[in-house]
Design a protein around this motif. Structure first.
Motif, PDB file in Angstrom:
ATOM      1  N   VAL A 156       1.271  31.870  45.781  1.00 52.94           N
ATOM      2  CA  VAL A 156       0.214  31.117  46.450  1.00 52.94           C
ATOM      3  C   VAL A 156      -1.146  31.784  46.325  1.00 52.94           C
ATOM      4  N   THR A 157      -1.182  33.112  46.427  1.00 56.51           N
ATOM      5  CA  THR A 157      -2.469  33.811  46.576  1.00 56.51           C
ATOM      6  C   THR A 157      -3.033  34.392  45.293  1.00 56.51           C
ATOM      7  N   ARG A 158      -2.211  34.567  44.264  1.00 56.78           N
ATOM      8  CA  ARG A 158      -2.672  35.202  43.036  1.00 56.78           C
ATOM      9  C   ARG A 158      -2.887  34.157  41.932  1.00 56.78           C
ATOM     10  N   PRO A 159      -3.957  34.290  41.144  1.00 56.78           N
ATOM     11  CA  PRO A 159      -4.171  33.332  40.049  1.00 56.78           C
ATOM     12  C   PRO A 159      -2.991  33.248  39.097  1.00 56.78           C
ATOM     13  N   GLU A 160      -2.413  34.409  38.763  1.00 48.54           N
ATOM     14  CA  GLU A 160      -1.270  34.385  37.856  1.00 48.54           C
ATOM     15  C   GLU A 160      -0.054  33.743  38.526  1.00 48.54           C
ATOM     16  N   GLY A 161       0.066  33.898  39.849  1.00 53.04           N
ATOM     17  CA  GLY A 161       1.148  33.241  40.583  1.00 53.04           C
ATOM     18  C   GLY A 161       0.993  31.731  40.579  1.00 53.04           C
ATOM     19  N   ARG A 162      -0.241  31.261  40.765  1.00 56.30           N
ATOM     20  CA  ARG A 162      -0.479  29.822  40.733  1.00 56.30           C
ATOM     21  C   ARG A 162      -0.236  29.245  39.344  1.00 56.30           C
ATOM     22  N   PHE A 163      -0.494  30.039  38.303  1.00 61.88           N
ATOM     23  CA  PHE A 163      -0.203  29.614  36.936  1.00 61.88           C
ATOM     24  C   PHE A 163       1.301  29.432  36.750  1.00 61.88           C
ATOM     25  N   VAL A 164       2.082  30.406  37.230  1.00 67.49           N
ATOM     26  CA  VAL A 164       3.534  30.318  37.141  1.00 67.49           C
ATOM     27  C   VAL A 164       4.037  29.115  37.935  1.00 67.49           C
ATOM     28  N   SER A 165       3.481  28.913  39.118  1.00 67.12           N
ATOM     29  CA  SER A 165       3.902  27.793  39.956  1.00 67.12           C
ATOM     30  C   SER A 165       3.627  26.455  39.276  1.00 67.12           C
ATOM     31  N   ARG A 166       2.464  26.343  38.646  1.00 65.40           N
ATOM     32  CA  ARG A 166       2.073  25.081  38.003  1.00 65.40           C
ATOM     33  C   ARG A 166       2.985  24.739  36.834  1.00 65.40           C
ATOM     34  N   TYR A 167       3.237  25.702  35.970  1.00 65.36           N
ATOM     35  CA  TYR A 167       3.968  25.407  34.747  1.00 65.36           C
ATOM     36  C   TYR A 167       5.459  25.720  34.843  1.00 65.36           C
ATOM     37  N   GLY A 168       5.845  26.534  35.812  1.00 63.09           N
ATOM     38  CA  GLY A 168       7.259  26.842  35.988  1.00 63.09           C
ATOM     39  C   GLY A 168       7.954  25.972  37.013  1.00 63.09           C
ATOM     40  N   PHE A 169       7.198  25.547  38.049  1.00 62.13           N
ATOM     41  CA  PHE A 169       7.800  24.787  39.146  1.00 62.13           C
ATOM     42  C   PHE A 169       7.160  23.418  39.364  1.00 62.13           C
ATOM     43  N   ARG A 170       6.256  23.006  38.505  1.00 58.34           N
ATOM     44  CA  ARG A 170       5.548  21.709  38.641  1.00 58.34           C
ATOM     45  C   ARG A 170       4.860  21.597  39.997  1.00 58.34           C
ATOM     46  N   THR A 171       4.322  22.712  40.463  1.00 58.06           N
ATOM     47  CA  THR A 171       3.653  22.737  41.763  1.00 58.06           C
ATOM     48  C   THR A 171       2.254  23.291  41.596  1.00 58.06           C
ATOM     49  N   ARG A 172       1.254  22.467  41.879  1.00 60.78           N
ATOM     50  CA  ARG A 172      -0.138  22.855  41.727  1.00 60.78           C
ATOM     51  C   ARG A 172      -0.694  23.246  43.094  1.00 60.78           C
ATOM     52  N   ILE A 173      -1.112  24.497  43.219  1.00 62.81           N
ATOM     53  CA  ILE A 173      -1.503  25.056  44.509  1.00 62.81           C
ATOM     54  C   ILE A 173      -3.020  25.187  44.579  1.00 62.81           C
ATOM     55  N   HIS A 174      -3.588  24.782  45.695  1.00 63.86           N
ATOM     56  CA  HIS A 174      -5.030  24.899  45.890  1.00 63.86           C
ATOM     57  C   HIS A 174      -5.417  26.375  45.949  1.00 63.86           C
ATOM     58  N   HIS A 175      -6.545  26.710  45.329  1.00 60.53           N
ATOM     59  CA  HIS A 175      -6.950  28.113  45.262  1.00 60.53           C
ATOM     60  C   HIS A 175      -7.679  28.582  46.516  1.00 60.53           C
TER      61      HIS A 175
END
Length: 297
Positions: free
Chosen positions: A197-216
């Motif tokens: 949730v809190t790290r840019p690289e974590g949000r990248f993994v979430s978007r492309y690995g889990f189909r979940t786009r998290i607000h920054h």
């Protein structure tokens, strides 16, 4: 509310089904009060056609998945199939998840997603709505029940008026594996979630690995927490379900929630159960279904 793919022009308005048409599941995109398209599925449920069980015929479950889930995930569909034995079922993908629009706010604005799903459920002709949330969805179910009651003190006046007329309130709440408080990092799985949730690289993994786009953006202000919301749920029936082997949130979380309810809630501590939808057995889901039916008097 309109049918069609997100981003496409709406071609028709969703109306309550006739008895014949509601035999078929309906998939549509709902629009929240803040303009987000939410991918949703309505299923009439086997109980609609079982004339031996008329008391449940007016019941619809609105199911809220956990973080990184969506309406098409097998564990969400399994929950829907189990609850469909006891009433109709609405499932949906939270904002930022799956095919829904927007970005996840990890439990804050998702309350508006649930409100849209509840309104739609009532629009299908059901008199009783029971919200059932898992993990993040459980926290949303608790906050929704408190914030979208017609007399909710913490909701803006305009929102209270709209909810009272549009039917965004729930008639009973089931929260499974929900956190009691925000920012919990006491377990390894929750530390991984915070990294997503809190790290840019974590949000990248979430978007492309889990189909979940998290607000920054961080929460500002910090939303009402689940444990703060619980006192505002009464007199709506509340069931809190938690596993004693939950790897994300230990049992002090459900106990805090139950204590905040001051005797109003039922607490089921499930022996050997882990976390959320994946750990919910068919037997547990059946007991939840029967509990919901029983709230109809």
């Amino acid at each position: 509310m309109s049918t069609g793919r997100a981003g496409h022009a709406a071609r028709s308005t969703v109306r309550p089904h006739s008895e014949t048409s509601r035999r078929t599941p309906l998939r549509t995109f709902l629009t929240t009060v803040d303009g987000v398209a939410i991918d949703s599925v309505y299923e009439p449920g086997a109980v609609v056609y079982d004339t031996s069980r008329p008391p449940a015929g007016d019941l619809v479950f609105v199911v809220a998945h956990g973080f990184t889930g969506d309406v098409d995930k097998p564990h969400v569909r399994r929950v829907a199939r189990a609850l469909a034995r006891y009433g109709a079922v609405v499932t949906f993908s939270f904002r930022g998840h799956g095919a829904s629009g927007g970005r996840s706010t990890v439990g804050d604005r998702e309350v508006l997603d649930m409100a849209a799903a509840v309104r739609w459920a009532r629009g299908q002709g059901h008199a009783r709505v029971v919200t059932v949330g898992f993990s993040m969805g459980g926290s949303v179910a608790l906050r929704h029940a408190a914030l979208h009651a017609p007399d909710a003190p913490d909701a803006p006046d305009a929102q209270r008026e709209e909810d009272a007329h549009a039917g965004a309130h729930t008639d009973a709440v089931v929260s499974v594996s929900a956190p009691a408080r925000w920012y919990y990092r006491g377990t390894a799985p929750m530390r991984r979630v915070h990294w997503l949730v809190t790290r840019p690289e974590g949000r990248f993994v979430s978007r492309y690995g889990f189909r979940t786009r998290i607000h920054h953006r961080d929460w500002n202000p910090v939303p009402l927490s689940p444990v703060e919301a619980v006192p505002g749920i009464a007199p709506t029936p509340l069931l809190i379900v938690h596993g004693d082997r939950d790897g994300y949130f230990p049992v002090d979380h459900p106990r805090m929630l139950a204590a905040a309810a001051a005797g109003h809630a039922e607490l089921w501590l499930e022996p050997g159960m882990g976390h959320a939808e994946h750990a919910a057995t068919d037997d547990l889901l059946a007991r939840i279904g029967r509990w919901a039916v029983g709230q109809g008097g």
